[in-house]
Design a protein around this motif. Structure first.
Motif, PDB file in Angstrom:
ATOM      1  N   ARG A 153     -46.887   7.533  13.311  1.00  0.00           N
ATOM      2  CA  ARG A 153     -46.165   8.203  14.263  1.00  0.00           C
ATOM      3  C   ARG A 153     -46.358   9.759  14.156  1.00  0.00           C
ATOM      4  NH1 ARG A 153     -42.761   4.093  13.654  1.00  0.00           N
ATOM      5  NH2 ARG A 153     -41.644   5.646  12.130  1.00  0.00           N
ATOM      6  N   THR A 154     -45.863  10.130  13.020  1.00  0.00           N
ATOM      7  CA  THR A 154     -45.693  11.699  12.944  1.00  0.00           C
ATOM      8  C   THR A 154     -47.073  12.247  12.669  1.00  0.00           C
ATOM      9  OG1 THR A 154     -43.770  11.332  11.707  1.00  0.00           O
ATOM     10  CG2 THR A 154     -44.585  13.341  11.409  1.00  0.00           C
ATOM     11  N   ASP A 177     -36.832  11.826  15.181  1.00  0.00           N
ATOM     12  CA  ASP A 177     -36.623  10.811  14.211  1.00  0.00           C
ATOM     13  C   ASP A 177     -35.520  10.663  13.432  1.00  0.00           C
ATOM     14  OD1 ASP A 177     -36.692   8.628  12.373  1.00  0.00           O
ATOM     15  OD2 ASP A 177     -39.123   8.761  12.136  1.00  0.00           O
ATOM     16  N   ALA A 180     -35.883   9.055   9.699  1.00  0.00           N
ATOM     17  CA  ALA A 180     -36.730   9.419   8.677  1.00  0.00           C
ATOM     18  C   ALA A 180     -37.595  10.633   9.061  1.00  0.00           C
ATOM     19  CB  ALA A 180     -37.902   8.469   7.985  1.00  0.00           C
ATOM     20  N   SER A 182     -39.820  13.809   9.584  1.00  0.00           N
ATOM     21  CA  SER A 182     -40.842  14.314   8.790  1.00  0.00           C
ATOM     22  C   SER A 182     -41.855  15.102   9.171  1.00  0.00           C
ATOM     23  CB  SER A 182     -41.626  12.914   7.753  1.00  0.00           C
ATOM     24  OG  SER A 182     -42.309  12.407   8.892  1.00  0.00           O
ATOM     25  N   ASP A 264     -41.149  12.981  18.335  1.00  0.00           N
ATOM     26  CA  ASP A 264     -41.484  12.126  17.458  1.00  0.00           C
ATOM     27  C   ASP A 264     -40.186  11.276  17.197  1.00  0.00           C
ATOM     28  OD1 ASP A 264     -42.447  10.607  14.981  1.00  0.00           O
ATOM     29  OD2 ASP A 264     -42.299  12.423  13.836  1.00  0.00           O
TER      30      ASP A 264
HETATM   31 MG   LIG Z   1     -42.700   9.619  11.143  1.00  0.00          MG
END
Ligand SMILES: [Mg+2]
Ligand SMILES: Nc1ncnc2c1ncn2[C@@H]1O[C@H](COP(=O)(O)OP(=O)(O)OP(=O)(O)O)[C@@H](O)[C@H]1O
Length: 425
Positions: A153-154, A177, A180, A182, A264
């Motif tokens: 995703r990121t 998010d 997590a 990132s 995200d």
């Molecule tokens: Mg991610």
């Protein structure tokens, strides 16, 4: 019609003045704390709240709670900035020197009038002081979501954003998010400031204006383009800072400042109140749901293999149960013949047509460990660290921008002692 009112901070002797009118307004409780007002509203005993205390204490969370309970709030203040801020949060306003009759009339009006704006979506973004927005056409919000198991995703969010910025769009990346975060790591930002939490705090106080916005999501230079980035929470335990109502305000505001807002988000969408029956408590996945609800487009990322495909099917089923209107487009990432066989895209497409929920697959991103690793190691976008890679080309295709010819060339690294592009070129 009789109106039962809860009064917060009776410093102006409001209760006596209102009761002396012997009219339709009755004071049911005087409270010393704003939280008591919300608690009383929850019991259903008050039709309206008259807030006469220190306005600095009144935030969006309290007003949202009152709105949710159908209890309009009338705030007494003469401070112009505070009037502006509180009206952007949906409160009714009256002067501290107003007579009891005019306060009573207003309370009656607020109770009889159509409900005060129920949520941030109905309200202005709170930037009344900032002058005209940069653009009149609201920007698009693309949520990059997907199943658990780190499908990418990121990677997709950051690189989609970069491609759009390279194509000349004003882009904002929001890392929402809450499990997590990132985005900062992917972009090599040594950032602990949790820009997204700052934005929510400003929105919560009704003071999200242009300078605050620009401080919370500074511009970063990536691959020769510039985009704004609001970094995520450095610790998952800070998730309550991203309240859904604040985030919805942030998104509404962000639309005014960017052509494209890429968000995200975490994969989890279940609602805790189904378990706890406590609908007023903060919800673990409220931020994810708020983004999914407001997004113009949801990209559902799944890993293109026998673990990733069924996970994505289940994730989409869950999403459909909770938000039936969220239109998600599927993107398979890490697509490779070694995991699904010859012609992996065709295999995945056919599998999806047979077993997946309705809706076509929007795109396939190839497994490209080398490019992904190089980008992560350098803390930069694919367009910068692996511009000619298969993964970058596929992301640019998905963004609808394609890889600019000059950028393709960047993939052939020039000798170390030659600057590129050549001077004057
Ligand atoms: Mg991610
Ligand atoms: N197409 C790809 N080919 C190979 N590796 C990839 C690809 N896309 C992403 N990766 C790698 O997979 C890992 C997870 O990627 P990413 O952080 O984007 O996933 P995520 O879904 O955001 O995970 P999280 O659950 O942490 O949010 C990273 O090491 C990334 O470099």
């Amino acid at each position: 019609m009789s109106v039962s009112v809860v009064v917060w901070d009776d410093r102006h002797g409001l209760t006596d003045r209102l009761e002396r009118l012997r009219g339709t307004v009755t004071v049911v409780r005087r409270c010393d704390e704003l939280t008591e007002v919300v608690a009383l509203a929850e019991t259903g005993l008050a039709h309206a709240a008259l807030l006469a205390g220190d306005t600095a204490v009144i935030d969006a969370a309290s007003l949202d709670a009152l709105h949710r309970l159908g209890v309009p709030a009338l705030v007494l203040t003469d401070d112009l900035d505070e009037r502006r801020r509180l009206s952007s949060l949906g409160a009714g306003l009256e002067s501290t020197s107003a007579g009891a009759q005019s306060i009573a009339d207003l309370l009656e009006l607020l109770c009889g009038a159509p409900p005060a704006p129920g949520g941030p979506r109905d309200r202005p973004g709170g930037d009344l002081a900032a002058g005209p927005a940069e653009s009149t056409a609201p920007g698009r919000i693309v949520a990059v979501w997907g199943s658990g198991g780190s499908p990418g995703r990121t990677t997709l969010a950051v690189n989609l954003a970069v491609e759009a910025a390279l194509a000349g769009q004003r882009v904002l990346v929001l890392d929402c998010d809450t499990y997590a975060a990132s985005v900062a790591v992917h972009l090599g930002l040594l950032d602990e400031s949790a820009g997204v939490a700052q934005l929510c705090r400003l929105a919560d106080q009704g003071v999200l204006d242009r300078p605050g916005f620009e401080r919370a999501c500074p511009e970063v230079a990536v691959a020769g383009a510039r985009m704004r980035v609001a970094t995520g929470l450095p610790r998952a335990s800070r998730w309550p800072e991203l309240r859904s109502a604040s985030l919805a305000r942030v998104l509404a505001y962000a639309r005014r400042r960017a052509d494209l807002v890429v968000v995200d988000i975490a994969p989890y969408v279940e609602r805790d109140e189904d378990l706890s029956f406590d609908t007023a408590a903060p919800q673990r996945n409220a931020a994810t749901l708020a983004v999914l609800e407001d997004a113009d487009e949801v990209l559902a990322v799944g890993q293109g293999d026998s673990v990733g495909v069924p996970r994505l099917v289940k994730a989409l089923e869950e999403l459909r149960e909770i938000l039936p209107d969220a239109a998600a487009r599927v993107v398979f990432n890490k697509v490779r013949a070694s995991s699904v066989g010859h012609a992996p895209e065709r295999q995945l497409r056919e599998t999806w047509e047979r077993f997946g929920p309705s809706g076509a697959v929007a795109g396939f991103l190839p497994w490209d460990g080398e490019a992904a690793d190089r980008a992560l190691l350098a803390g930069s976008a694919l367009a910068e660290s692996a511009p000619a890679s298969a993964l970058r080309t596929a992301v640019a295709g998905l963004a609808g921008t394609g890889v600019p010819r000059r950028r393709r060339l960047l993939g052939r690294r020039p000798p170390a002692n030659v600057t590129f592009p050549p001077a004057g070129g």
